[in-house]
Design an enzyme around this catalytic site. Structure first.
Site, PDB file in Angstrom:
ATOM      1  N   ASP A 122       4.606   0.305  12.159  1.00 28.39           N
ATOM      2  CA  ASP A 122       3.314  -0.267  11.795  1.00 28.39           C
ATOM      3  C   ASP A 122       3.282  -1.705  12.140  1.00 28.39           C
ATOM      4  O   ASP A 122       2.262  -2.405  12.305  1.00 28.39           O
ATOM      5  CB  ASP A 122       3.139  -0.383  10.074  1.00 28.39           C
ATOM      6  CG  ASP A 122       2.944   1.131   9.805  1.00 28.39           C
ATOM      7  OD1 ASP A 122       2.325   1.953  10.535  1.00 28.39           O
ATOM      8  OD2 ASP A 122       2.986   1.548   8.276  1.00 28.39           O
ATOM      9  N   ARG A 151      -4.541  10.703   3.326  1.00 26.40           N
ATOM     10  CA  ARG A 151      -3.754  11.760   3.847  1.00 26.40           C
ATOM     11  C   ARG A 151      -2.469  11.617   3.083  1.00 26.40           C
ATOM     12  O   ARG A 151      -1.706  12.480   2.953  1.00 26.40           O
ATOM     13  CB  ARG A 151      -3.279  11.071   5.456  1.00 26.40           C
ATOM     14  CG  ARG A 151      -2.409  12.097   6.326  1.00 26.40           C
ATOM     15  CD  ARG A 151      -1.916  11.567   7.364  1.00 26.40           C
ATOM     16  NE  ARG A 151      -1.496  12.682   8.319  1.00 26.40           N
ATOM     17  CZ  ARG A 151      -0.063  12.984   7.967  1.00 26.40           C
ATOM     18  NH1 ARG A 151       0.546  12.262   7.040  1.00 26.40           N
ATOM     19  NH2 ARG A 151       0.362  14.146   8.459  1.00 26.40           N
ATOM     20  N   LYS A 165       0.831  -1.198  -0.075  1.00 29.51           N
ATOM     21  CA  LYS A 165       0.158   0.093  -0.051  1.00 29.51           C
ATOM     22  C   LYS A 165       0.958   1.175   0.118  1.00 29.51           C
ATOM     23  O   LYS A 165       0.754   2.372  -0.797  1.00 29.51           O
ATOM     24  CB  LYS A 165      -0.799   0.142   1.313  1.00 29.51           C
ATOM     25  CG  LYS A 165      -1.429   1.258   1.478  1.00 29.51           C
ATOM     26  CD  LYS A 165      -2.408   1.301   2.683  1.00 29.51           C
ATOM     27  CE  LYS A 165      -1.739   1.439   4.069  1.00 29.51           C
ATOM     28  NZ  LYS A 165      -1.292   3.078   4.033  1.00 29.51           N
ATOM     29  N   ASN A 166       1.953   1.097   1.019  1.00 32.48           N
ATOM     30  CA  ASN A 166       2.637   2.627   0.965  1.00 32.48           C
ATOM     31  C   ASN A 166       3.610   2.933   0.034  1.00 32.48           C
ATOM     32  O   ASN A 166       4.050   3.905  -0.165  1.00 32.48           O
ATOM     33  CB  ASN A 166       3.363   2.318   2.619  1.00 32.48           C
ATOM     34  CG  ASN A 166       2.357   2.601   3.617  1.00 32.48           C
ATOM     35  OD1 ASN A 166       1.361   3.030   3.493  1.00 32.48           O
ATOM     36  ND2 ASN A 166       3.080   2.512   4.937  1.00 32.48           N
ATOM     37  N   ASP A 205      -4.388  12.441  13.103  1.00 27.10           N
ATOM     38  CA  ASP A 205      -5.177  11.357  12.787  1.00 27.10           C
ATOM     39  C   ASP A 205      -5.026  10.203  14.140  1.00 27.10           C
ATOM     40  O   ASP A 205      -4.446  10.968  15.238  1.00 27.10           O
ATOM     41  CB  ASP A 205      -4.886  10.494  11.712  1.00 27.10           C
ATOM     42  CG  ASP A 205      -3.538  10.093  11.524  1.00 27.10           C
ATOM     43  OD1 ASP A 205      -2.684  10.451  12.522  1.00 27.10           O
ATOM     44  OD2 ASP A 205      -2.859   9.842  10.331  1.00 27.10           O
TER      45      ASP A 205
HETATM   46  C1  UD1 Z   1       4.744   6.450   6.616  1.00 28.26           C
HETATM   47  C2  UD1 Z   1       3.559   5.390   6.101  1.00 28.26           C
HETATM   48  C3  UD1 Z   1       3.312   4.830   7.835  1.00 28.26           C
HETATM   49  C4  UD1 Z   1       4.327   4.517   8.733  1.00 28.26           C
HETATM   50  C5  UD1 Z   1       5.491   5.655   8.724  1.00 28.26           C
HETATM   51  C6  UD1 Z   1       6.759   5.179   9.205  1.00 28.26           C
HETATM   52  C7  UD1 Z   1       2.801   5.906   4.155  1.00 28.26           C
HETATM   53  C8  UD1 Z   1       1.284   6.215   3.547  1.00 28.26           C
HETATM   54  N1  UD1 Z   1       2.468   5.879   5.383  1.00 28.26           N
HETATM   55  O1  UD1 Z   1       4.075   7.570   7.025  1.00 28.26           O
HETATM   56  O2  UD1 Z   1       2.313   3.838   7.676  1.00 28.26           O
HETATM   57  O3  UD1 Z   1       3.775   4.251   9.940  1.00 28.26           O
HETATM   58  O4  UD1 Z   1       5.931   5.778   7.288  1.00 28.26           O
HETATM   59  O5  UD1 Z   1       7.274   4.191   8.708  1.00 28.26           O
HETATM   60  O6  UD1 Z   1       3.606   5.538   3.822  1.00 28.26           O
HETATM   61  N2  UD1 Z   1       7.436  14.119  10.929  1.00 28.26           N
HETATM   62  C9  UD1 Z   1       7.503  15.535  11.192  1.00 28.26           C
HETATM   63  N3  UD1 Z   1       7.549  16.153  10.307  1.00 28.26           N
HETATM   64  C10 UD1 Z   1       7.401  15.846   8.935  1.00 28.26           C
HETATM   65  C11 UD1 Z   1       7.198  14.495   8.636  1.00 28.26           C
HETATM   66  C12 UD1 Z   1       7.182  13.548   9.617  1.00 28.26           C
HETATM   67  O7  UD1 Z   1       7.672  15.660  12.277  1.00 28.26           O
HETATM   68  O8  UD1 Z   1       7.258  16.761   7.997  1.00 28.26           O
HETATM   69  C13 UD1 Z   1       7.722  12.848  12.263  1.00 28.26           C
HETATM   70  C14 UD1 Z   1       6.218  12.342  12.264  1.00 28.26           C
HETATM   71  O9  UD1 Z   1       5.361  12.997  13.122  1.00 28.26           O
HETATM   72  C15 UD1 Z   1       6.564  10.940  12.785  1.00 28.26           C
HETATM   73  C16 UD1 Z   1       8.060  10.600  11.988  1.00 28.26           C
HETATM   74  O10 UD1 Z   1       8.357  12.112  11.724  1.00 28.26           O
HETATM   75  O11 UD1 Z   1       6.926  11.124  14.086  1.00 28.26           O
HETATM   76  C17 UD1 Z   1       7.973   9.697  11.002  1.00 28.26           C
HETATM   77  O12 UD1 Z   1       7.052  10.149   9.962  1.00 28.26           O
HETATM   78  P1  UD1 Z   1       7.290   9.739   8.586  1.00 28.26           P
HETATM   79  O13 UD1 Z   1       8.591   8.744   8.326  1.00 28.26           O
HETATM   80  O14 UD1 Z   1       7.191  10.790   7.588  1.00 28.26           O
HETATM   81  O15 UD1 Z   1       5.739   8.943   8.129  1.00 28.26           O
HETATM   82  P2  UD1 Z   1       4.820   8.959   6.986  1.00 28.26           P
HETATM   83  O16 UD1 Z   1       5.563   9.320   5.811  1.00 28.26           O
HETATM   84  O17 UD1 Z   1       3.615   9.825   7.361  1.00 28.26           O
END
Ligand code: UD1
Length: 418
Positions: A305, A93, A22-23, A117
């Site tokens: 996850d 999202r 999915k991701n 979320d």
């Molecule tokens: C993606 C996955 C999600 C998975 C996560 C971590 C998708 C659709 N989702 O989410 O299922 O749990 O990776 O493996 O691919 N953060 C910030 N600022 C930002 C971006 C992130 O502070 O601009 C923080 C987030 O709050 C979190 C951490 O960084 O604490 C990790 O987030 P990130 O790796 O970006 O996860 P996603 O890409 O949102």
């Protein structure tokens, strides 16, 4: 609203195939916007997150056609409207993955700011500051991020944290920027390597995707391409967890050991036997599981996850386990549901102590998100009586025919339409 009924099951047996990740699929769909013409993606799971991403793309003027059998064609040949409205972003999202491609293709992107979320607050500051290095400017007005970039110019982006989304966003925009972009402290997840591979098929010049430094040499244009999505490692983990808790011997077809080595090691510490096969992982569990310590970390660590899937196993292990969630502060809501099933859990900030019980006790519980919901189903396999997982439509966001595949390996799970 969906509901699933789960009864004690096991030993499980047979073979079950994991679908496309999915991701990865969602980001590959976003990437197609970079190239005018028709791209083809294979091994795309038939899940609602993919349908919703298709709706977001259609709102931009992209034609998306599911051809069946995991084939999805995406025609981004027409005019693109660089605007993703709140109604769609709120539901999906991952639409933030479109900011980079829209800026690169149209010079502007208007994407509703996603809210928090069930993981807690989900900022996108790292996505935006990365794009600012490439010359984009952003303004937040009335809940929408308005991004502009007359031209994107490559630069050195040092991520404060190896964010999956931010790494992907910068990679996507950098493909069409002038000059070279280096992303340092990049996230290393297999889905990022998959995105890099697809972008290269489109004519991009990406190296190091999947390593801490990704280098993107901008090109003048990209062309549509065809690509097969990698298998979903989190779905694989779900079936392995099901075998762990219910016992049995199952081949999880398509699961790639190299994508989930740390987790496989953890399952091994719990007493499961897992070994790579030609096309998947052979998984066996016979005895009561042993307690472990586990902490989530960015890849190659144990993914956040996975934790809701592993937690039910800790809840029935023979002793005391310790778990730490390092990525998303708000991701423990499901523990209350597990406690309703008799799990003995103490939470202290982002740490959890789990005192294993021999059996859980079936109860009505809620699925707060995809993985939390799947975790409830896993828990129900070793819960006396019946477990009813409410709001199970969350599972359809990430799993194609979850019930059917669990039943095929002997789990007593049923979808109740009411
Ligand atoms: C993606 C996955 C999600 C998975 C996560 C971590 C998708 C659709 N989702 O989410 O299922 O749990 O990776 O493996 O691919 N953060 C910030 N600022 C930002 C971006 C992130 O502070 O601009 C923080 C987030 O709050 C979190 C951490 O960084 O604490 C990790 O987030 P990130 O790796 O970006 O996860 P996603 O890409 O949102």
């Amino acid at each position: 609203m969906g509901r699933m009924r789960v009864r004690p099951s096991g030993p499980l047996g047979g073979r079950v195939r994991v679908g496309g990740a999915k991701n990865s699929a969602l980001k590959l769909m976003a990437a197609t916007v970079l190239a005018p013409g028709t791209s083809t993606l294979w091994n795309v799971p038939a899940i609602s997150d993919v349908e919703w991403m298709a709706d977001v793309l259609r709102a931009l003027g992209v034609e998306v056609t599911p051809e069946g059998g995991g084939k999805l064609t995406v025609n981004a040949g027409g005019d693109i409207t660089p605007e993703a409205p709140y109604e769609l972003v709120e539901r999906m999202r991952a639409s933030t993955a479109l900011i980079g491609p829209l800026l690169a293709r149209c010079g502007e992107a208007h994407v509703a700011m996603p809210g928090g979320d069930d993981f807690g607050s989900r900022p996108i500051d790292l996505h935006l500051s990365g794009l600012e290095v490439l010359g984009a400017t952003f303004e937040l007005a009335h809940g929408t991020i308005h991004g502009r970039a007359e031209r994107l110019v490559g630069g050195r982006v040092v991520l404060e944290y190896p964010s999956v989304g931010a790494t992907e966003t910068v990679m996507l925009a950098a493909t069409l920027a002038e000059g070279v972009t280096a992303i340092e402290n990049a996230a290393r997840e297999p889905e990022i390597a998959d995105l890099g591979a697809f972008l290269n098929r489109m004519g991009a010049k990406v190296t190091g995707a999947g390593s801490p430094t990704v280098r993107v040499e901008g090109v003048a244009e990209l062309r549509p391409a065809s690509h097969e999505v990698i298998p979903d490692r989190i779905e694989a983990a779900t079936f392995i967890a099901a075998v762990g808790i219910a016992g049995g011997e199952v081949v999880v077809e398509g699961a790639r050991h190299e994508h989930m080595a740390q987790l496989v090691r953890k399952f091994g510490e719990m007493g499961m036997r897992i070994s790579p096969e030609r096309d998947g992982l052979w998984v066996m569990a016979r005895d009561r599981l042993q307690p472990i310590s586990v902490a989530t970390l960015p890849y190659p660590g144990v993914a956040t996850d996975y934790l809701p899937l592993v937690m039910p196993l800790l809840a029935v292990a023979d002793g005391t386990s310790f778990a730490t969630e390092n990525l998303f502060g708000g991701r423990f809501r499901y523990l209350g549901e597990l406690a309703r099933m008799g799990a003995r859990i103490e939470v202290e900030g982002h740490h959890v102590v789990v005192e294993g019980v021999e059996w859980l006790s079936g109860a009505p519980v809620r699925a707060f998100d995809i993985r939390a919901g799947a975790g409830m189903v896993v828990a129900g396999l070793r819960a006396e009586g019946e477990t009813f997982v409410h709001d199970s439509e969350h599972l359809d966001r990430g799993y194609e025919d979850f019930v059917g595949r669990l039943v095929s390996i002997g789990a007593d799970v049923e979808s109740l339409d009411d």
